[in-house]
Design a protein around this motif. Structure first.
Motif, PDB file in Angstrom:
ATOM      1  N   UNK A  58      24.089  45.645  17.528  1.00 30.80           N
ATOM      2  CA  UNK A  58      23.132  44.513  17.828  1.00 30.80           C
ATOM      3  C   UNK A  58      23.473  43.233  18.162  1.00 30.80           C
ATOM      4  N   UNK A  59      24.915  42.810  17.605  1.00 33.08           N
ATOM      5  CA  UNK A  59      25.295  41.650  17.889  1.00 33.08           C
ATOM      6  C   UNK A  59      25.773  41.497  19.278  1.00 33.08           C
ATOM      7  N   UNK A  92      24.763  43.304  21.739  1.00 28.63           N
ATOM      8  CA  UNK A  92      23.468  43.491  22.562  1.00 28.63           C
ATOM      9  C   UNK A  92      22.792  42.217  22.738  1.00 28.63           C
ATOM     10  N   UNK A  93      23.160  41.249  21.698  1.00 27.08           N
ATOM     11  CA  UNK A  93      22.703  39.825  21.774  1.00 27.08           C
ATOM     12  C   UNK A  93      23.718  39.022  22.569  1.00 27.08           C
ATOM     13  N   UNK A  95      22.422  34.841  18.092  1.00 27.03           N
ATOM     14  CA  UNK A  95      21.932  36.297  17.589  1.00 27.03           C
ATOM     15  C   UNK A  95      20.806  36.045  16.554  1.00 27.03           C
ATOM     16  N   UNK A  96      19.688  36.459  16.818  1.00 27.19           N
ATOM     17  CA  UNK A  96      18.596  36.339  15.903  1.00 27.19           C
ATOM     18  C   UNK A  96      18.776  36.351  14.366  1.00 27.19           C
ATOM     19  N   UNK A 140      18.689  39.699  12.040  1.00 28.50           N
ATOM     20  CA  UNK A 140      19.930  40.837  12.012  1.00 28.50           C
ATOM     21  C   UNK A 140      20.138  41.116  10.385  1.00 28.50           C
TER      22      UNK A 140
END
Lengths: 314, 351
Positions: B33-34, B36-37, B317-318, B321
């Motif tokens: 996810x990181x 992806x961000x 990164x939002x 997470x």
């Protein structure tokens, strides 16, 4: 009191009840299928939220509402499969997994939404579903415009209830679902694939939860906000128990709760609220807890609920 | 060829290895996810670590965040030991917060106020937990669902209070009036938010460990959880043990709310708990239901939460997470626990 009665028989009020009941009906039917097969899915709150997000995003990016619905349903089914993988295939404890799925899905929904849309002061919205009057039927006085001038997803919910009852009670697969939820050992001896049937029921349940999420972000609010589900998943858990694991009763319970919710909204709006509105929102939970105590003697819950099945354990 | 084999016992090092394995797997999974961000994985986790555990101030902030999760983690660990499935720590925490806020608003000498806040908060939490336990013992009602649904009941009761009689008439916000200043928990380290409640949480863990491992009640709780039939045969009043467990568990969850009111917020609002009750389940599972393990597990989650905000500011990164990490860690831990039930054995091809 007369003011309350007047309110009840207004077209707008009846229509509001049906709109509020629709996502609850989808979610409740979804949870019911899962539980009838013996799997409690506490992931429902998160699955609805993630589906609401993915459906909204797909529509927002593609402009197609039905593509959004499809994406939401697939999201729900996929997350149902995740829960089934842990609880059915691996036999892990259902309640802890469910909380894990809810935490995971909610986190993922917020994370991806923020990633795709950034932080905006006004949340982006979409042009959601519009009401679709059904010819002739919508001309019936009062009932017509309230019931037959709704979103297409509302009609889907109306059809989903008898369909769910038919599938559960009249089809071989429905019989298998009930068998693996009641007595997996006997079902296994009768040649029913316990693991497969449970897996299918949880995935179908997830898909229905996805529909519930889609309705919230694409017909009811036309936007994804962090409070878009706000406990509706937990309401569905309560409604399944209150509806005694039966599609008709569960849908009835959803309507009853929607009525209370719509009444509460009206009373808030009209300033008639001598009773705090939270008292109404609390009702389905309080009623369900009381109902569980009363019903416990009649043992209506699926007997194998919460019990993992391992073939080798005799 | 490999095959799965049932295990009869697990070595002691599993207690440490399994949570570390689960956390490691979680960080690897979430690195996707990181990426992806569009941020560097090492950099993001680096910021997360240094902002939560990198210096002494960061550590105090993390401890302040860990305190409520130590209490809810203990609450869940104690309950799950007896197989009392308390999913209701969230509601019990809120009840504890409301009760302690009500007591804290009464003018009285500080130490007395703090003591009575703790008593009231623990009592309120215990009273809420008593409901699912009684329903299970008397009516055979499933405790998972009843304790979960009570969370919503308590939440709406709290909302009714802060939007009704407790509403701030000055600002109109749904926030309760503040507690008396004398009832604010003392800060232990000048210039930080490290308050008395954090110390209480750190002391509570070994006390609960002692209770579970070394006392008669703890023995009864464990036996009731492991084998209720044997417990009953051995003369243990299983129903009574379940009720005692529920009272203890609810009281601990209630204390989580007391600490938040007395040491952090000094009043009650709708988002006083960002799901600490549910995080308690993650903490307890990572700790393998060991009260001593609850402390590092809660500090891990707290570090992720405080670190995520800094990571978000530094890398974009939002911060959400941290919630994904929580959920993934719980699921990964459940899978890791399979190693306690089974072992993979290498076996000869021709058997």
């Amino acid at each position: 009191m007369s003011v309350v009665l007047e309110q009840i028989f207004q077209v707008g009020f009846l229509a509001a009840i049906i709109r509020i009941a629709t996502p609850l009906a989808f979610a409740t039917l979804g949870e019911m299928f899962s539980e009838r097969a013996g799997v409690l899915n506490l992931g429902i709150e998160g699955i609805m939220l993630l589906s609401a997000m993915t459906g909204f995003t797909a529509t927002s990016l593609s402009g197609s509402l039905w593509l959004g619905v499809l994406v939401a349903v697939l999201t729900g089914a996929l997350m149902g499969a995740l829960h089934a993988l842990f609880t059915v295939a691996l036999g892990l404890s259902q309640h802890v997994c469910g909380i894990g799925v809810t935490l995971f899905c909610s986190g993922l929904a917020y994370f991806l939404y923020r990633l795709i849309f950034g932080q905006q002061s006004v949340p982006p919205n979409i042009k959601g579903f519009e009401t679709l009057p059904i010819p002739i039927l919508s001309d019936i006085p009062v009932l017509g415009p309230a019931v037959f001038n709704q979103f297409s997803l509302v009609y889907m919910a109306m059809l989903a209830i008898p369909l769910a009852a038919f599938v559960l009670y009249r089809t071989p697969w429905g019989l298998s679902v009930r068998m693996v939820g009641e007595n997996p050992r006997a079902a296994d001896s009768a040649g029913v694939g316990v693991i497969a049937t449970r897996f299918q029921a949880v995935v179908l349940g997830g898909a229905l939860m996805g529909l519930a999420g889609a309705f919230l972000s694409m017909a009811q609010f036309n936007a994804f906000t962090f409070g878009v589900v706000s406990g509706r998943g937990w309401v569905a858990i309560a409604l399944v128990v209150f509806g005694r694991w039966d599609p008709w009763r569960s849908a009835g319970a959803a309507l009853l709760f929607a009525f209370v919710d719509a009444l509460q909204l009206r009373m808030q709006a009209s300033g008639l609220g001598h009773i705090p509105y939270e008292a109404f929102l609390m009702l389905p939970f309080v009623f369900t807890i009381v109902a569980m105590a009363v019903m416990s003697r009649s043992a209506v819950a699926p007997s194998a609920l919460l019990k993992p099945f391992r073939r080798e354990e005799r | 060829m490999f095959r799965l084999e049932a295990r009869t016992s697990t070595p002691a090092w599993f207690n440490l290895a399994l949570p570390l394995l689960a956390i490691g797997a979680t960080l690897v999974l979430c690195s996707g996810l990181i990426a992806l961000a569009g941020a560097g994985v090492i950099e993001a986790y680096g910021v997360m670590f240094s902002a939560s555990l990198g210096d002494s101030y960061a550590i105090t902030e993390t401890l302040v965040r860990a305190a409520p999760m130590i209490f809810t983690g203990l609450a869940v660990a104690v309950a799950f030991r007896a197989k009392f499935w308390n999913i209701g720590a969230e509601g019990q925490l809120l009840a504890g917060a409301v009760a302690s806020c009500a007591v804290g608003a009464i003018p009285m000498p500080g130490p007395l106020a703090m003591f009575l806040m703790a008593v009231a908060g623990a009592g309120a939490g215990a009273a809420v937990a008593l409901i699912p336990a009684t329903l299970r013992v008397k009516f055979k009602v499933d405790d998972v669902v009843s304790s979960l649904l009570l969370n919503s009941v308590i939440f709406y009761a709290l909302m009714a209070l802060i939007e009704g009689p407790w509403k701030d008439s000055f600002s109109g916000y749904p926030i309760s009036p503040p507690i008396e200043e004398s009832a604010n928990f003392p800060v232990l380290l000048e210039g930080t938010r490290l308050h008395l409640g954090v110390l209480a949480a750190l002391i509570a863990a070994p006390l609960i460990w002692f209770l579970i491992v070394r006392t008669t009640l703890g023995f009864r709780i464990r036996v009731t959880g492991e084998n209720p039939e044997a417990a009953r045969y051995g003369g243990i009043h299983v129903e009574r043990v379940l009720i005692s467990t529920a009272l203890l568990s609810g009281a601990l969850a209630g204390l989580a709310g007391v600490g938040e009111v007395g040491g952090v917020h000094f009043q009650v609002m709708s988002d006083i708990s960002p799901g600490y009750g549910y995080s308690g389940i993650v903490v307890a599972m990572l700790a393998r239901l060991n009260p001593l393990g609850v402390v590092p597990a809660a500090i891990f989650l707290a570090a992720v939460m405080t670190g995520a905000e800094a990571m978000s500011r530094a890398t974009g990164v939002p911060a959400f997470l941290s919630e994904v990490i929580q959920g993934t860690a719980l699921l990964a831990m459940l899978v890791a626990l399979l190693f306690t039930a089974y072992r993979i054995r290498r076996v000869g091809a021709a058997r």
